[in-house]
Design a protein around this motif. Sequence first.
Motif, mmCIF file in Angstrom:
data_model
loop_
_atom_site.group_PDB
_atom_site.id
_atom_site.type_symbol
_atom_site.label_atom_id
_atom_site.label_comp_id
_atom_site.label_asym_id
_atom_site.label_seq_id
_atom_site.Cartn_x
_atom_site.Cartn_y
_atom_site.Cartn_z
ATOM 1 N N HIS A 76 1.661 99.240 -27.395
ATOM 2 C CA HIS A 76 2.129 99.280 -26.260
ATOM 3 C C HIS A 76 3.778 99.245 -26.453
ATOM 4 O O HIS A 76 4.576 99.478 -25.928
ATOM 5 C CB HIS A 76 1.617 97.779 -25.454
ATOM 6 C CG HIS A 76 2.016 97.819 -24.329
ATOM 7 N ND1 HIS A 76 1.135 96.848 -23.217
ATOM 8 C CD2 HIS A 76 2.557 98.671 -23.589
ATOM 9 C CE1 HIS A 76 1.713 97.194 -22.108
ATOM 10 N NE2 HIS A 76 2.623 98.042 -21.994
ATOM 11 N N HIS A 126 9.181 96.127 -19.588
ATOM 12 C CA HIS A 126 8.356 95.716 -20.711
ATOM 13 C C HIS A 126 9.420 94.745 -21.392
ATOM 14 O O HIS A 126 8.739 93.688 -21.919
ATOM 15 C CB HIS A 126 8.104 96.921 -21.762
ATOM 16 C CG HIS A 126 7.083 97.557 -21.209
ATOM 17 N ND1 HIS A 126 7.277 98.799 -20.244
ATOM 18 C CD2 HIS A 126 5.763 97.704 -21.184
ATOM 19 C CE1 HIS A 126 6.065 99.440 -19.894
ATOM 20 N NE2 HIS A 126 4.971 98.536 -20.571
ATOM 21 N N TRP A 175 2.580 97.321 -11.600
ATOM 22 C CA TRP A 175 2.790 96.108 -12.136
ATOM 23 C C TRP A 175 2.654 95.223 -10.865
ATOM 24 O O TRP A 175 2.887 95.358 -9.805
ATOM 25 C CB TRP A 175 4.466 95.983 -12.498
ATOM 26 C CG TRP A 175 4.705 96.709 -13.622
ATOM 27 C CD1 TRP A 175 5.004 97.970 -13.685
ATOM 28 C CD2 TRP A 175 5.022 96.097 -15.040
ATOM 29 N NE1 TRP A 175 5.166 98.316 -15.034
ATOM 30 C CE2 TRP A 175 5.219 97.338 -15.638
ATOM 31 C CE3 TRP A 175 5.018 94.937 -15.465
ATOM 32 C CZ2 TRP A 175 5.571 97.149 -17.185
ATOM 33 C CZ3 TRP A 175 5.181 94.717 -16.828
ATOM 34 C CH2 TRP A 175 5.314 95.836 -17.833
ATOM 35 N N ASP A 212 1.797 93.877 -16.384
ATOM 36 C CA ASP A 212 1.432 95.349 -16.396
ATOM 37 C C ASP A 212 -0.006 95.540 -16.301
ATOM 38 O O ASP A 212 -0.745 95.142 -16.859
ATOM 39 C CB ASP A 212 1.818 95.539 -17.996
ATOM 40 C CG ASP A 212 1.923 97.019 -18.173
ATOM 41 O OD1 ASP A 212 1.371 97.814 -17.389
ATOM 42 O OD2 ASP A 212 2.714 97.418 -19.261
ATOM 43 N N HIS A 216 -3.009 101.430 -20.336
ATOM 44 C CA HIS A 216 -2.376 101.195 -21.629
ATOM 45 C C HIS A 216 -2.247 99.727 -21.925
ATOM 46 O O HIS A 216 -2.496 99.504 -23.163
ATOM 47 C CB HIS A 216 -1.275 101.922 -21.896
ATOM 48 C CG HIS A 216 0.029 101.730 -21.256
ATOM 49 N ND1 HIS A 216 0.711 102.359 -20.472
ATOM 50 C CD2 HIS A 216 0.602 100.484 -21.263
ATOM 51 C CE1 HIS A 216 2.120 101.728 -20.249
ATOM 52 N NE2 HIS A 216 1.651 100.587 -20.534
HETATM 53 MN MN MN3 Z 1 3.042 99.318 -20.206
#
Ligand code: MN3
Length: 247
Positions: A76, A126, A175, A212, A216
């Motif tokens: 990530h 992120h 998100w 998140d 992924h």
């Molecule tokens: Mn992400």
Amino acid sequence: MDRKQFLSRSLQAGIGALVAGPILASAASCNAPEEPASETAGGTTPLAPLVLAQVPMPYAFAALEPSIDAQTMEIHYTKHHAGYVKNANAAIVAESINISNEADLIANVGKYSTGLRNNVGGVWNHNFFWQVMGPGGKGAPEGKAMDAINAGFGDFEKFKIAFTEAGMKRFGSGWAWLVEQDGKLAIGSTANQDNPLMDVSDFKGKPLLALDVWEHAYYLKYQNKRNDYLANWWNVVNWDEVAKRMD
Ligand code: MN3
């Protein structure tokens, strides 16, 4: 952490510090080339391109085990997040964006391409996400932060249910957010890499907590079970960092 990982992370941290501030850096602030007099004489001098950067990961990739596994964290951070940084910086150059700081770019991102919007959002989201998580989570906020959540949502369990629902109902990638809107707390979600600071977002506010829910972020460990990821994620929320972001 082994030596290779330590060196790798030290290098990342060093680069982040070298480029400039903790989250982003404007090349203009540290190493802008001097413009020849003949170019500046005409009037407007373009700014050196804004350069976005990854925050150094505040803990080891394995620190959030077992809620989030080390391999997911490493991929990530080093692939997905690093990719957003690379692509965002390339888009800033390619689109000749003349903005000196990340906050202004986010607030005006609707003026630019979808690719730039997605990658700049991926950088910011992120950087925020890593900081509101951590090992040794207390499981619940304390003091003023708990008071604010109780006032906003009735009690902490009701807050968790509402936030989890925002994450579960976000169709596809996106998100879930806890934000402050005009002095009040609110829960919502955004699609793709949009965030509540963007002009184009249909959910706005000052971000306090983010989750998140892209596959992924959890698929290696949880596969299709997003609900299990959300349930375990509460163990790694860093409520001290959330509280710092409340006024
Ligand atoms: Mn992400």
